[in-house]
Design an enzyme around this catalytic site. Structure first.
Site, PDB file in Angstrom:
ATOM      1  CE1 TYR A  32      -3.756  -1.834   5.623  1.00  0.00           C
ATOM      2  CE2 TYR A  32      -3.342   0.388   4.797  1.00  0.00           C
ATOM      3  CZ  TYR A  32      -3.613  -0.945   4.566  1.00  0.00           C
ATOM      4  OH  TYR A  32      -3.741  -1.400   3.283  1.00  0.00           O
ATOM      5  CB  THR A  86      -0.909   0.001   1.257  1.00  0.00           C
ATOM      6  OG1 THR A  86      -1.465   1.312   1.432  1.00  0.00           O
ATOM      7  CG2 THR A  86      -0.143  -0.347   2.516  1.00  0.00           C
TER       8      THR A  86
END
Ligand code: UDP
Length: 328
Positions: free
Chosen positions: A141, A117
């Site tokens: 995250y 990501t």
């Protein structure tokens, strides 16, 4: 027939990639615990219900499938939740992937595609962002995914793992044939929420901040069509099968779109005004996130072909209407 083992194949990106793998002749085996995935999105190949935290079950499934490549999508993806409960993220995303790496090593699978990501970069120092941009995540995250990149790199050096770590910018859109699309519970992403605002008079779409230093004051993101992601994953699988070395790739278009432009595009496809409120900025949102995709173009021979804002929003709108009807 070559086999690809797809963890998280019942989720949004995993299901669209499974569909593309199958279209390109792969035998797909999905491994998903259905905690955040959906049985009806896992339509390509066998679905094995299992958890990546259950190492015995995972290893048995891998042994049975004997895949040529493993594509790992199973993960938790809510930034806010990761701030409130980091243990959940380090357990599922980081420890879960450690289980996958160890199971692959035990079974003798040496090729892996990983859903990484743009959140591994943190605050941008330059735009568009190349792969060697500093990685300093600003939430658990992002860290949970960056730690996986670190592990994979070390496994590549020590044990000969070959991987393609694909850093998505903003995955968006839906399969143009209407078969599958984006479904999260709860939904936090801007395009489905703007569609919801157009579909339901009970829901007021909110723009999170209009005082950013951008062309219209709202945040700029690089939206990449989920089917373009699908083709990138298929290209990465081929790259690994052809002997490609371990690499990190950005997946984005190189173009930015503002939140207001997304809202305008939803108005255009829906043919009705989209009421919008202006709310405060969301914590941790940088003004601009745009990928450099030069490396994926050069080494994977891939480029986005259906990621114009109109194509993304049209497909997302078609799916949102269909899914809202189907789910009541
Ligand atoms: N956003 C917004 N309203 C919403 C949801 C998101 O204005 O209801 C904005 C958000 O602040 C960000 C952009 O839309 O600038 C994309 O957010 P999303 O959550 O879709 O993806 P992210 O960039 O966080 O991965």
């Amino acid at each position: 027939m070559k086999t690809i083992f797809v963890t998280g194949g019942a989720g949004y990106v995993g299901s669209h990639c499974s569909k593309e793998f199958a279209a390109q002749g792969w035998n797909v085996v999905v491994y998903d615990n259905l905690s955040r995935g959906w049985r009806d999105l896992a339509r390509w190949g066998e679905l094995v219900e299992g958890d990546i935290l259950d190492r015995d079950a995972l290893q048995s499934a891998l042994t049975a499938a004997k895949p040529d490549v493993l594509a790992h999508f199973a993960a938790l993806t809510y930034v806010g939740e990761s701030v409130e409960d980091p243990a959940l993220y380090y357990r599922n995303n980081t420890l879960g992937t450690f289980n996958i790496l160890e199971s692959m090593r035990a079974v003798g699978v040496d090729k892996m595609i990983f859903s990484s990501t743009a959140a591994t970069y943190g605050v941008p120092h330059q735009v568009p962002m190349p792969e060697d941009h500093p990685q300093q995540p600003i939430n658990p995250y992002g860290w949970s995914k960056l730690m996986v990149e670190r592990m994979m790199d070390d496994y590549a050096r020590a044990y000969g793992l070959r991987f393609a770590s694909l850093r998505y910018f903003n995955a968006a859109g839906a399969s143009p044939d209407g078969e599958i699309g984006e479904r999260h519970e709860p939904e936090t992403h801007v395009i489905p929420l703007a569609a919801k605002g157009a579909l339901s008079s009970d829901y007021a779409f909110t723009i999170f901040g209009d005082d950013f230093d951008t062309r219209d004051g709202t945040c700029v993101r690089d939206y990449i069509h989920v089917c373009d992601l699908g083709r990138a994953h298929a290209a990465a699988a081929k790259y690994l099968m052809d002997g490609g070395a371990a690499e990190f790739f950005n997946l984005g278009t190189g173009e930015g779109t503002t939140v207001k432009e997304i809202a305008d595009a939803i108005e255009k496809v829906s043919g009705k005004p989209l009421p919008r409120k202006i709310g405060p900025r969301r914590a941790g949102d940088p003004a601009v996130l745009v990928a450099s995709n030069a490396k994926a173009k050069a080494k994977l021979g891939w480029e986005p072909t259906q990621s114009s804002v109109d194509e993304i929003v049209q497909s997302a709108w078609n799916w949102a209407q269909k899914d809202a009807k189907a789910r009541g």
